[in-house]
Design a protein around this motif. Structure first.
Motif, PDB file in Angstrom:
ATOM      1  N   VAL A   1       0.863  -1.380  -0.001  1.00 45.40           N
ATOM      2  CA  VAL A   1       0.098  -0.161  -0.152  1.00 45.40           C
ATOM      3  C   VAL A   1       0.993   1.134  -0.081  1.00 45.40           C
ATOM      4  O   VAL A   1       1.706   1.408   0.952  1.00 45.40           O
ATOM      5  N   SER A   2       0.887   1.711  -1.335  1.00 44.89           N
ATOM      6  CA  SER A   2       2.024   3.033  -1.479  1.00 44.89           C
ATOM      7  C   SER A   2       1.599   4.334  -0.497  1.00 44.89           C
ATOM      8  O   SER A   2       0.383   4.353  -0.179  1.00 44.89           O
ATOM      9  N   MET A   3       2.446   5.248  -0.432  1.00 44.26           N
ATOM     10  CA  MET A   3       2.075   6.576   0.118  1.00 44.26           C
ATOM     11  C   MET A   3       1.130   7.197  -0.749  1.00 44.26           C
ATOM     12  O   MET A   3       0.599   8.138  -0.457  1.00 44.26           O
ATOM     13  N   ASP A   4       1.390   6.923  -2.127  1.00 46.14           N
ATOM     14  CA  ASP A   4       0.480   7.370  -3.146  1.00 46.14           C
ATOM     15  C   ASP A   4      -1.128   7.230  -2.740  1.00 46.14           C
ATOM     16  O   ASP A   4      -1.843   8.054  -2.466  1.00 46.14           O
ATOM     17  N   ALA A   5      -1.078   5.706  -2.417  1.00 46.17           N
ATOM     18  CA  ALA A   5      -2.464   5.460  -1.752  1.00 46.17           C
ATOM     19  C   ALA A   5      -2.976   6.091  -0.562  1.00 46.17           C
ATOM     20  O   ALA A   5      -4.307   6.436  -0.674  1.00 46.17           O
ATOM     21  N   VAL A   6      -1.920   6.275   0.260  1.00 45.08           N
ATOM     22  CA  VAL A   6      -2.506   7.056   1.634  1.00 45.08           C
ATOM     23  C   VAL A   6      -2.635   8.573   1.208  1.00 45.08           C
ATOM     24  O   VAL A   6      -3.818   9.167   1.816  1.00 45.08           O
ATOM     25  N   ALA A   7      -1.965   9.088   0.329  1.00 42.64           N
ATOM     26  CA  ALA A   7      -2.437  10.311  -0.145  1.00 42.64           C
ATOM     27  C   ALA A   7      -3.736  10.753  -0.605  1.00 42.64           C
ATOM     28  O   ALA A   7      -4.600  11.518  -0.482  1.00 42.64           O
ATOM     29  N   ASP A   8      -4.256   9.718  -1.419  1.00 44.70           N
ATOM     30  CA  ASP A   8      -5.546   9.698  -2.355  1.00 44.70           C
ATOM     31  C   ASP A   8      -6.597   9.296  -0.990  1.00 44.70           C
ATOM     32  O   ASP A   8      -7.465   9.833  -1.206  1.00 44.70           O
ATOM     33  N   PHE A   9      -6.203   8.552  -0.211  1.00 41.73           N
ATOM     34  CA  PHE A   9      -7.244   8.141   1.041  1.00 41.73           C
ATOM     35  C   PHE A   9      -7.344   9.566   1.780  1.00 41.73           C
ATOM     36  O   PHE A   9      -8.695  10.030   2.066  1.00 41.73           O
ATOM     37  N   LYS A  10      -6.510  10.272   2.090  1.00 38.94           N
ATOM     38  CA  LYS A  10      -6.545  11.745   2.786  1.00 38.94           C
ATOM     39  C   LYS A  10      -7.362  12.547   1.952  1.00 38.94           C
ATOM     40  O   LYS A  10      -8.367  13.129   2.588  1.00 38.94           O
ATOM     41  N   LYS A  11      -7.311  12.554   0.654  1.00 41.69           N
ATOM     42  CA  LYS A  11      -7.811  13.532  -0.091  1.00 41.69           C
ATOM     43  C   LYS A  11      -9.482  12.999  -0.013  1.00 41.69           C
ATOM     44  O   LYS A  11     -10.090  13.902   0.006  1.00 41.69           O
ATOM     45  N   GLU A  12      -9.759  11.561  -0.077  1.00 40.18           N
ATOM     46  CA  GLU A  12     -11.029  11.348  -0.146  1.00 40.18           C
ATOM     47  C   GLU A  12     -11.898  11.404   1.305  1.00 40.18           C
ATOM     48  O   GLU A  12     -13.052  12.121   1.004  1.00 40.18           O
ATOM     49  N   MET A  13     -11.112  11.548   2.410  1.00 42.62           N
ATOM     50  CA  MET A  13     -11.740  11.813   3.546  1.00 42.62           C
ATOM     51  C   MET A  13     -11.813  13.275   3.839  1.00 42.62           C
ATOM     52  O   MET A  13     -12.772  13.667   4.145  1.00 42.62           O
TER      53      MET A  13
END
Length: 245
Positions: free
Chosen positions: A175-187
């Motif tokens: 699970v990449s840090m890009d996926a984490v960044a996308d998740f933060k945007k979603e939230m």
């Protein structure tokens, strides 16, 4: 605190038995219901690690249920088999969510469980499961994901009401840090109340004491990190205490 455990069998409309594992504090009773926490396991199924987790939660005063989303109590230590089962349920995410809703309803119907005070925690694949339950609007007040897959079934919207805690390993190659960044945007877009903690030197699976042995056996990039496991667990327990009264 002494606890009691039992199997909770939920039957889907096409007669698949979901064999979940419940752990309750001994003193939880019809006249003394306690908050409930759903536990979504890693892709291995209802193996020892999630069961141990449920028992720890029960000793801390919560009712807990490990969800058998695969059905028939299937479990494995083989990554290829686990991946096949996971892909099967991810191919029909509406079915996966309806299974989760069925288990949630059967669990919250237990008289010892306070159905108005529910949370959920998930590990790896299970992290996606519990976040999607919240995205679907299931009645969860607090959701915690440990080294979870953060990709949404559908993005959270402004009906998203659960508080969220995400524990992510800085060295997670799945699970990449890009996926984490996308998740933060979603939230952020959903106006959600969330926290993402990134743990140094922690790989995918960092909370599971069996991670190193599973990694060696299956040639996959997992690893246990005791410090990150303990810190993220303590943080999650504080988070549940704050949100499940």
């Amino acid at each position: 605190m002494s606890i009691k455990t039992f199997e909770l069998i939920s039957t889907t409309e096409n007669n698949v038995e979901l064999i979940s594992y419940v752990a309750l504090p001994e003193n939880a009773a019809d006249d003394h219901p306690v908050p409930g926490i759903m536990v979504a396991p890693e892709w291995w199924g209802v193996v020892d690690h999630p069961k141990d987790t449920a028992e720890k939660l029960a000793k801390a005063g919560y009712a807990a249920v490990v969800m058998d989303v695969y059905g028939e109590g299937k479990l494995t230590g083989d990554a290829a088999q686990a991946n096949m089962w996971m892909e099967q349920v991810l191919a029909d995410q509406d079915m996966l969510m309806s299974r989760c809703r069925l288990i949630l309803n059967d669990f919250s119907d237990q008289l010892a469980v306070d159905g108005d005070n529910l949370g959920a925690i998930g590990f790896c694949f299970g992290g996606k499961v519990v976040l999607d339950m919240a995205r679907e609007g299931m009645p969860l007040k607090a959701v915690a994901s440990f080294h979870g897959n953060l990709a949404p079934k559908q993005p959270a919207d402004n009906n998203f009401s659960a508080k969220v805690l995400v524990a992510h390993g800085a060295d997670d190659s799945m699970v990449s840090m890009d996926a984490v960044a996308d998740f933060k945007k979603e939230m952020d877009n959903a106006g959600a109340d969330y926290t993402v903690d990134v743990y140094d030197n922690a790989k995918h699976g960092f909370t599971n004491p069996h991670a190193d042995e599973r990694a060696a056996k299956n040639d996959i990039d997992l690893g246990y990190n005791e410090k990150a496991a303990n810190e993220s667990w303590d943080k999650m327990m504080d988070f549940m205490k704050a949100n499940l009264s």
